[in-house]
Write a protein that holds these residues in place. Sequence first.
Motif, PDB file in Angstrom:
ATOM      1  N   GLY A 178      -6.572  -8.951   1.107  1.00  0.00           N
ATOM      2  CA  GLY A 178      -5.766 -10.015   1.677  1.00  0.00           C
ATOM      3  C   GLY A 178      -6.652 -11.157   2.138  1.00  0.00           C
ATOM      4  O   GLY A 178      -7.706 -10.912   2.726  1.00  0.00           O
ATOM      5  N   ILE A 179      -6.252 -12.384   1.847  1.00  0.00           N
ATOM      6  CA  ILE A 179      -7.013 -13.542   2.318  1.00  0.00           C
ATOM      7  C   ILE A 179      -6.091 -14.476   3.098  1.00  0.00           C
ATOM      8  O   ILE A 179      -4.896 -14.576   2.804  1.00  0.00           O
ATOM      9  N   ASP A 180      -6.655 -15.143   4.114  1.00  0.00           N
ATOM     10  CA  ASP A 180      -5.882 -16.075   4.916  1.00  0.00           C
ATOM     11  C   ASP A 180      -6.828 -17.050   5.601  1.00  0.00           C
ATOM     12  O   ASP A 180      -7.998 -16.728   5.837  1.00  0.00           O
ATOM     13  N   GLU A 230      -8.275   1.179   2.232  1.00  0.00           N
ATOM     14  CA  GLU A 230      -7.466   0.676   1.121  1.00  0.00           C
ATOM     15  C   GLU A 230      -7.207  -0.827   1.221  1.00  0.00           C
ATOM     16  O   GLU A 230      -7.022  -1.495   0.205  1.00  0.00           O
ATOM     17  N   ILE A 231      -7.146  -1.360   2.438  1.00  0.00           N
ATOM     18  CA  ILE A 231      -6.801  -2.771   2.647  1.00  0.00           C
ATOM     19  C   ILE A 231      -7.961  -3.482   3.329  1.00  0.00           C
ATOM     20  O   ILE A 231      -8.410  -3.081   4.396  1.00  0.00           O
ATOM     21  N   ALA A 288       0.833  -1.202   0.000  1.00  0.00           N
ATOM     22  CA  ALA A 288       0.000   0.000   0.000  1.00  0.00           C
ATOM     23  C   ALA A 288       0.870   1.255   0.000  1.00  0.00           C
ATOM     24  O   ALA A 288       0.573   2.233  -0.691  1.00  0.00           O
ATOM     25  N   LYS A 289       1.951   1.223   0.763  1.00  0.00           N
ATOM     26  CA  LYS A 289       2.826   2.397   0.871  1.00  0.00           C
ATOM     27  C   LYS A 289       3.752   2.544  -0.334  1.00  0.00           C
ATOM     28  O   LYS A 289       4.107   3.660  -0.712  1.00  0.00           O
ATOM     29  N   MET A 290       4.144   1.413  -0.942  1.00  0.00           N
ATOM     30  CA  MET A 290       5.076   1.473  -2.066  1.00  0.00           C
ATOM     31  C   MET A 290       4.389   1.698  -3.402  1.00  0.00           C
ATOM     32  O   MET A 290       4.926   2.381  -4.280  1.00  0.00           O
TER      33      MET A 290
END
Length: 248
Positions: free
Chosen positions: A89-91, A112-113, A79-81
């Motif tokens: 994201g999935i887990d 954003e995430i 997100a920052k880069m």
Amino acid sequence: MAEFPHDKIKPFSAAGGKKEQVSAMFDNIAGRYDFMNRFLSAGIDVSWRIKAISLFKKDQPRHLLDVATGTADMALRAAKMLHPQKITGIDISPGMLAIGRKKVAAEVLSTEIELLDGDSETIHFPDATFDGVMVAFGVRNFEHLEQGLSEIYRVLKPGAQLVVLEFSKPKIPLVQPLYNLYMNQMAPFFAELFTKNKKAYQYLNESSKAFPDRENFVRILSEVGFQKTYFKPLSFGICCVYSGRKAS
């Protein structure tokens, strides 16, 4: 789908599913996971993640998928880069996701995430959804490697890139014995000392040894359908970054 030796390696016992055992293992160590990553790698894992995410810069992805996101280290750094519009994201570990959500909220990046319960082998998104997919130290934990990679291929847009970070077996003669000593004895010792869960890091060692790394993994990516596949060893070959693209 082919079966690979690491598919059968499980954290706790031969009986029962690998997926359920991996989820329980990560739930158990979630609170110390980030600390152990930094400690056991002497912080080098941060540079690995930066190098992996940098491969997306030329693509300028708007929507990224982070498979096996864990505590959202990759998602936060991406997100920052890269400044995409969204990272999903999935887990399979609720405990890891809970830590990740706290980190995302602390960085004020919740819009954003988005972190979701999710399995690499059944990704609940339509075909051609994502502009890029990343997996950091997660493909070893897939219960069925080819199925997980095929699902990732399905949800990628044509021409989009998959980037994978994974432990590798070093080939340099002087590095090999030191690496084996560290993985066989020192890492499990420190894991037991700090997390009281020696088995988790014994599993890390065993699954890393059995994983089809380097040319073997690139071949599997190609067989699944990925094009322009390659790998690059990092830090004397104890880790590799892999890349492949969905056909345009």
